[in-house]
Design a protein around this motif. Structure first.
Motif, PDB file in Angstrom:
ATOM      1  N   THR A  87      40.581 -33.843   3.615  1.00 18.67           N
ATOM      2  CA  THR A  87      40.414 -33.845   2.163  1.00 18.67           C
ATOM      3  C   THR A  87      41.144 -35.005   1.487  1.00 18.67           C
ATOM      4  N   LYS A 380      49.353 -32.119  -2.825  1.00 19.81           N
ATOM      5  CA  LYS A 380      48.543 -31.839  -1.642  1.00 19.81           C
ATOM      6  C   LYS A 380      49.341 -31.074  -0.578  1.00 19.81           C
ATOM      7  N   ASP A 390      42.443 -28.369  -2.287  1.00 20.86           N
ATOM      8  CA  ASP A 390      41.906 -29.090  -1.132  1.00 20.86           C
ATOM      9  C   ASP A 390      41.896 -28.112   0.031  1.00 20.86           C
ATOM     10  N   VAL A 430      37.324 -30.450  -2.054  1.00 20.96           N
ATOM     11  CA  VAL A 430      38.302 -31.390  -2.594  1.00 20.96           C
ATOM     12  C   VAL A 430      38.508 -31.055  -4.062  1.00 20.96           C
TER      13      VAL A 430
END
Length: 463
Positions: A87, A380, A390, A430
């Motif tokens: 991702t 992330k 993600d 994503v």
């Protein structure tokens, strides 16, 4: 409450544990996690029987645009990454032309990438002879880390990447320590490997096994030890890329235990293809450092199971098929790089989690959490409230055979062709947007966004 997306009934892999629960997503973020989530959504996906995991952050990808787009461009490369469960990725400063070693070259790459990526991406800057004065401007412009080669690399073409000399390595580490940036290092002793290769060629020894013999493990270990010494002297944060031997892992872990700020990665091919198999597969499996013997591979697996390897990366290094061909079967003539990013997650989930009982939480830390933390991709890397959505779904009971016609690479070749993999990434999201589905293929238009370093003057705090 209305959400954009709810993923129900999945087995969620968190940083430290695993449990069945639902996930709600709103405006690209994970906003709720509960065992029986109450609420409505524009879309609801049933993930029964599947693992729900953070998408892979591939910290070692070579997209060759601009300059060598015919090797691999942002569109084809990011499609392959998305299909494989990645991702976000970090693009290396080579093999594009010009290499990303100046602000001007970085700006060319950023312009070339705009509107073409299906997943989010960040960029490395390069440390090469002659660009010490460019390190600050690259940082200001948004690179998240730097890369150098202790092995011989590059060509005579203007603007191509060059391997480092010891003075530039030392001086570069000093400056990067001041900038508080990580230096990623390809560690092989160039002088010894180059001379061994020349001697092999002179003797007419040009097979796959001869190529492997020209880059023995001690040349990797030697370069690792020298880089660690300079890192200790300068205080530079280090990251060793594509480590191929347990001996090198041992040196890095020892240095870490003694207080150095150092991490390492390895790649699926070092765990799934041996030097003997390289002889059978041929040029598609050539890489550097080279693939190792089964004995050495088993040692590397032990390091993996002991959590001594921080992260998995693809080192996706594509090229046109003619660069993987030699009329005389001279393995020294063909390009050294493996196309493999489309099978990162499911291949290694099968080999590590399903076949060798590596905890799935450890696996997720290796593919997502650790690279996010090392390279400061703070939005992330894990399933958690207010992180970017993600997310990938992995079906542990779905087997498939890797087929050429399913590749998204610009050039449809890989050493994994015809391999059976006993699990499958079925969906890739994503920031909450479905970008790949196992049945539908790539979904929608490119939505990937550039991730800038938090040290950049252009950095905007994520919402």
């Amino acid at each position: 409450m209305g959400y954009d997306l709810i993923i129900r009934n999945g087995t969620i892999v968190f940083r430290e544990n695993v449990k069945k629960a639902d996930i709600a997503i709103k405006n690209g973020k994970i906003v709720a996690i509960a065992e029986c989530l109450i609420g409505t959504a524009d879309q609801i996906i049933d993930a029964t029987g599947q693992y729900v995991m953070p998408g892979m952050i591939d910290a070692h990808v070579h997209i060759c645009e601009p300059g060598r787009t015919e090797w691999e461009g942002f569109e084809s490369g990011s499609k392959a990454l998305a299909a494989g469960g990645t991702t976000s990725y970090i693009d290396m400063p080579l093999n594009a032309l010009p290499a990303t070693t100046t602000k001007e070259a970085l700006e060319l790459k950023i312009a070339a990438a705009k509107g073409k990526n299906y997943i989010d991406y960040a960029l490395y800057g390069g440390l090469v002879p002659g660009n010490l004065q460019n390190l600050q401007e690259l940082s200001d412009a948004g690179v998240v880390a730097y890369k150098c080669f202790m092995a011989t690399c590059g060509s005579d073409l203007p603007g191509d990447f060059k391997n480092i000399d010891d003075y530039t390595l030392y001086e570069g580490m000093k400056r990067l320590a001041e900038l508080e940036h990580v230096l990623a290092i390809h560690a092989e002793n160039a002088e010894i490997t180059d001379r061994l290769a020349l001697e092999m060629i002179k003797q007419g020894k040009t097979s796959a096994s001869d190529y492997v013999a020209s880059r023995p493990i001690f040349t990797e270990v030697d370069a690792v030890k020298r880089a660690l010494l300079l890192g200790k002297e300068t205080g530079c944060k280090l990251h060793f890329v594509h480590i191929s031997s347990a001996d090198a892992v041992g040196e890095i872990i020892t240095a870490r235990n003694q207080g150095q700020d150092v991490t390492l990665e390895s790649c699926p091919h070092y765990f799934t293809i041996t030097a003997r198999q390289f002889q059978a597969i041929g040029p598609l499996a050539k890489c550097s450092p080279p693939l190792r013997s089964k004995v050495e591979q088993d040692k590397l697996w032990e390091a993996f199971k002991q959590a001594k390897i921080d992260m998995l990366t693809s080192d996706h290094s594509p090229c046109p098929p003619e660069m993987k061909f030699s009329a005389t079967n001279n393995m020294f003539e063909v390009w050294g790089g493996i196309s493999g990013c489309q099978n990162n997650v499911d291949l290694m989930f099968d080999e590590a989690v399903q076949k060798r009982n590596v905890p799935v939480t450890q696996f997720v830390r290796m593919i997502a959490t650790n690279p996010a933390e090392r390279f400061n991709l703070r939005a992330k890397g894990e399933i958690a409230i207010y992180k970017d959505a993600d997310i990938i779904l992995v079906d542990p009971n779905q087997s498939y055979v890797v087929k050429t016609e399913n590749y998204y690479y610009r050039h449809k070749h890989s050493p994994y062709t015809n391999r059976t993999i006993n699990c499958r990434v079925t969906k890739t999201f994503v920031r909450g947007h479905l970008v790949h589905d196992v049945d539908e293929g790539i979904v929608g238009k490119p939505i990937g966004q550039l991730i800038l370093s938090q040290k950049s003057s252009n950095y905007i705090v994520p919402s």
